[in-house]
Design a protein around this motif. Structure first.
Motif, PDB file in Angstrom:
ATOM      1  N   LEU A  63      34.213   6.042  -4.520  1.00  0.00           N
ATOM      2  CA  LEU A  63      33.030   6.661  -5.010  1.00  0.00           C
ATOM      3  C   LEU A  63      32.897   6.593  -6.501  1.00  0.00           C
ATOM      4  O   LEU A  63      34.121   6.763  -7.194  1.00  0.00           O
ATOM      5  CB  LEU A  63      33.113   8.178  -4.592  1.00  0.00           C
ATOM      6  N   VAL A  64      31.821   6.576  -6.927  1.00  0.00           N
ATOM      7  CA  VAL A  64      31.404   6.457  -8.152  1.00  0.00           C
ATOM      8  C   VAL A  64      30.657   7.556  -8.882  1.00  0.00           C
ATOM      9  O   VAL A  64      29.372   7.880  -8.285  1.00  0.00           O
ATOM     10  CB  VAL A  64      30.898   5.181  -8.658  1.00  0.00           C
ATOM     11  N   CYS A  65      31.010   8.071  -9.829  1.00  0.00           N
ATOM     12  CA  CYS A  65      30.247   9.199 -10.589  1.00  0.00           C
ATOM     13  C   CYS A  65      28.785   8.810 -10.804  1.00  0.00           C
ATOM     14  O   CYS A  65      28.841   7.671 -11.638  1.00  0.00           O
ATOM     15  CB  CYS A  65      30.897   9.828 -11.670  1.00  0.00           C
ATOM     16  N   THR A  66      27.387   9.391 -10.641  1.00  0.00           N
ATOM     17  CA  THR A  66      26.482   8.717 -11.073  1.00  0.00           C
ATOM     18  C   THR A  66      26.248   9.036 -12.514  1.00  0.00           C
ATOM     19  O   THR A  66      25.336   8.420 -13.129  1.00  0.00           O
ATOM     20  CB  THR A  66      25.218   9.504 -10.324  1.00  0.00           C
ATOM     21  N   ARG A  67      26.806  10.019 -13.164  1.00  0.00           N
ATOM     22  CA  ARG A  67      26.494  10.459 -14.593  1.00  0.00           C
ATOM     23  C   ARG A  67      27.468   9.559 -15.696  1.00  0.00           C
ATOM     24  O   ARG A  67      26.867   8.774 -16.250  1.00  0.00           O
ATOM     25  CB  ARG A  67      26.888  11.744 -15.119  1.00  0.00           C
ATOM     26  N   CYS A  68      28.873   9.539 -15.214  1.00  0.00           N
ATOM     27  CA  CYS A  68      29.539   8.470 -16.485  1.00  0.00           C
ATOM     28  C   CYS A  68      30.261   7.419 -15.654  1.00  0.00           C
ATOM     29  O   CYS A  68      30.770   6.421 -16.459  1.00  0.00           O
ATOM     30  CB  CYS A  68      30.515   9.466 -16.759  1.00  0.00           C
ATOM     31  N   GLY A  69      30.442   7.131 -14.385  1.00  0.00           N
ATOM     32  CA  GLY A  69      30.724   5.991 -13.890  1.00  0.00           C
ATOM     33  C   GLY A  69      32.090   5.990 -13.591  1.00  0.00           C
ATOM     34  O   GLY A  69      32.629   5.202 -13.206  1.00  0.00           O
ATOM     35  N   ALA A  70      32.977   7.372 -13.520  1.00  0.00           N
ATOM     36  CA  ALA A  70      34.256   7.332 -13.175  1.00  0.00           C
ATOM     37  C   ALA A  70      34.339   7.064 -11.635  1.00  0.00           C
ATOM     38  O   ALA A  70      33.630   7.367 -10.893  1.00  0.00           O
ATOM     39  CB  ALA A  70      34.603   8.731 -13.508  1.00  0.00           C
ATOM     40  N   ALA A  71      35.393   6.339 -11.346  1.00  0.00           N
ATOM     41  CA  ALA A  71      35.580   5.972 -10.104  1.00  0.00           C
ATOM     42  C   ALA A  71      36.778   7.022  -9.368  1.00  0.00           C
ATOM     43  O   ALA A  71      37.521   7.550  -9.990  1.00  0.00           O
ATOM     44  CB  ALA A  71      36.224   4.726  -9.741  1.00  0.00           C
ATOM     45  N   GLU A  72      36.613   7.411  -8.148  1.00  0.00           N
ATOM     46  CA  GLU A  72      37.260   8.118  -7.233  1.00  0.00           C
ATOM     47  C   GLU A  72      37.466   7.549  -6.128  1.00  0.00           C
ATOM     48  O   GLU A  72      36.794   7.093  -5.185  1.00  0.00           O
ATOM     49  CB  GLU A  72      36.495   9.493  -7.325  1.00  0.00           C
ATOM     50  N   VAL A  73      38.870   7.357  -5.669  1.00  0.00           N
ATOM     51  CA  VAL A  73      39.344   6.952  -4.248  1.00  0.00           C
ATOM     52  C   VAL A  73      39.433   7.987  -3.376  1.00  0.00           C
ATOM     53  O   VAL A  73      40.298   8.988  -3.614  1.00  0.00           O
ATOM     54  CB  VAL A  73      40.426   5.924  -4.546  1.00  0.00           C
ATOM     55  N   VAL A  74      38.600   8.081  -2.302  1.00  0.00           N
ATOM     56  CA  VAL A  74      38.934   8.975  -1.248  1.00  0.00           C
ATOM     57  C   VAL A  74      39.671   8.331  -0.197  1.00  0.00           C
ATOM     58  O   VAL A  74      38.875   7.557   0.485  1.00  0.00           O
ATOM     59  CB  VAL A  74      37.593   9.869  -1.061  1.00  0.00           C
ATOM     60  N   ALA A  75      40.964   8.487   0.206  1.00  0.00           N
ATOM     61  CA  ALA A  75      41.442   8.007   1.438  1.00  0.00           C
ATOM     62  C   ALA A  75      42.258   9.167   2.014  1.00  0.00           C
ATOM     63  O   ALA A  75      42.898   9.991   1.183  1.00  0.00           O
ATOM     64  CB  ALA A  75      42.436   6.837   0.757  1.00  0.00           C
ATOM     65  N   PRO A  76      42.826   8.824   3.239  1.00  0.00           N
ATOM     66  CA  PRO A  76      43.554   9.816   4.006  1.00  0.00           C
ATOM     67  C   PRO A  76      45.031   9.427   3.571  1.00  0.00           C
ATOM     68  O   PRO A  76      45.411   8.470   3.104  1.00  0.00           O
ATOM     69  CB  PRO A  76      43.412   9.383   5.452  1.00  0.00           C
ATOM     70  N   ILE A  77      45.762  10.762   3.605  1.00  0.00           N
ATOM     71  CA  ILE A  77      47.177  10.768   3.035  1.00  0.00           C
ATOM     72  C   ILE A  77      48.025  10.370   4.175  1.00  0.00           C
ATOM     73  O   ILE A  77      47.989  11.093   5.442  1.00  0.00           O
ATOM     74  CB  ILE A  77      47.748  12.055   2.426  1.00  0.00           C
ATOM     75  N   VAL A  78      48.805   9.144   4.175  1.00  0.00           N
ATOM     76  CA  VAL A  78      49.854   8.879   5.151  1.00  0.00           C
ATOM     77  C   VAL A  78      51.081   9.379   4.845  1.00  0.00           C
ATOM     78  O   VAL A  78      51.717   8.790   4.045  1.00  0.00           O
ATOM     79  CB  VAL A  78      49.653   7.568   5.715  1.00  0.00           C
ATOM     80  N   VAL A  79      51.898  10.086   5.972  1.00  0.00           N
ATOM     81  CA  VAL A  79      52.977  10.543   5.447  1.00  0.00           C
ATOM     82  C   VAL A  79      53.998   9.891   6.660  1.00  0.00           C
ATOM     83  O   VAL A  79      54.021  10.098   7.671  1.00  0.00           O
ATOM     84  CB  VAL A  79      53.501  12.270   5.338  1.00  0.00           C
ATOM     85  N   HIS A  80      55.223   9.211   6.068  1.00  0.00           N
ATOM     86  CA  HIS A  80      56.122   8.854   7.144  1.00  0.00           C
ATOM     87  C   HIS A  80      57.421   9.362   6.901  1.00  0.00           C
ATOM     88  O   HIS A  80      58.024   9.866   5.942  1.00  0.00           O
ATOM     89  CB  HIS A  80      56.520   7.248   6.779  1.00  0.00           C
ATOM     90  N   LEU A  81      57.960   9.941   8.201  1.00  0.00           N
ATOM     91  CA  LEU A  81      59.080  10.787   8.095  1.00  0.00           C
ATOM     92  C   LEU A  81      60.265   9.829   8.791  1.00  0.00           C
ATOM     93  O   LEU A  81      60.051   9.040   9.706  1.00  0.00           O
ATOM     94  CB  LEU A  81      58.991  12.079   9.138  1.00  0.00           C
ATOM     95  N   TRP A  82      61.196   9.941   8.024  1.00  0.00           N
ATOM     96  CA  TRP A  82      62.678   9.277   8.482  1.00  0.00           C
ATOM     97  C   TRP A  82      63.478  10.163   9.134  1.00  0.00           C
ATOM     98  O   TRP A  82      63.896  11.130   8.394  1.00  0.00           O
ATOM     99  CB  TRP A  82      63.447   8.511   7.476  1.00  0.00           C
TER     100      TRP A  82
END
Length: 66
Positions: free
Chosen positions: A32-51
């Motif tokens: 996603l990109v801010c419409t005012r300043c153009g800063a990028a934001e990555v929105v993704a799910p967090i994946v946790v692997h348990l050992w």
């Protein structure tokens, strides 16, 4: 383009974010990109692997002093 309102760290406030045109061919681009300043934001799910080590392992016997 889809638009969302998120907190922008650069603008220090709630701003409108939009999904830029994706050149990689993703169906839903996580960027996603801010419409005012153009800063990028990555929105993704967090994946946790348990050992989990196998059960039934027994520690070796300790040596005792004579």
């Amino acid at each position: 383009m889809q638009e969302r309102e998120l907190r922008c760290v650069i603008c220090d406030g709630d701003m409108l974010f939009e999904v830029p045109p994706c050149e990689d061919g993703h169906d839903e681009c996580p960027e996603l990109v801010c419409t005012r300043c153009g800063a990028a934001e990555v929105v993704a799910p967090i994946v946790v692997h348990l050992w989990n080590p196998g059960k039934g392992r027994v520690a070796p016997a300790q040596r005792t002093a004579a």
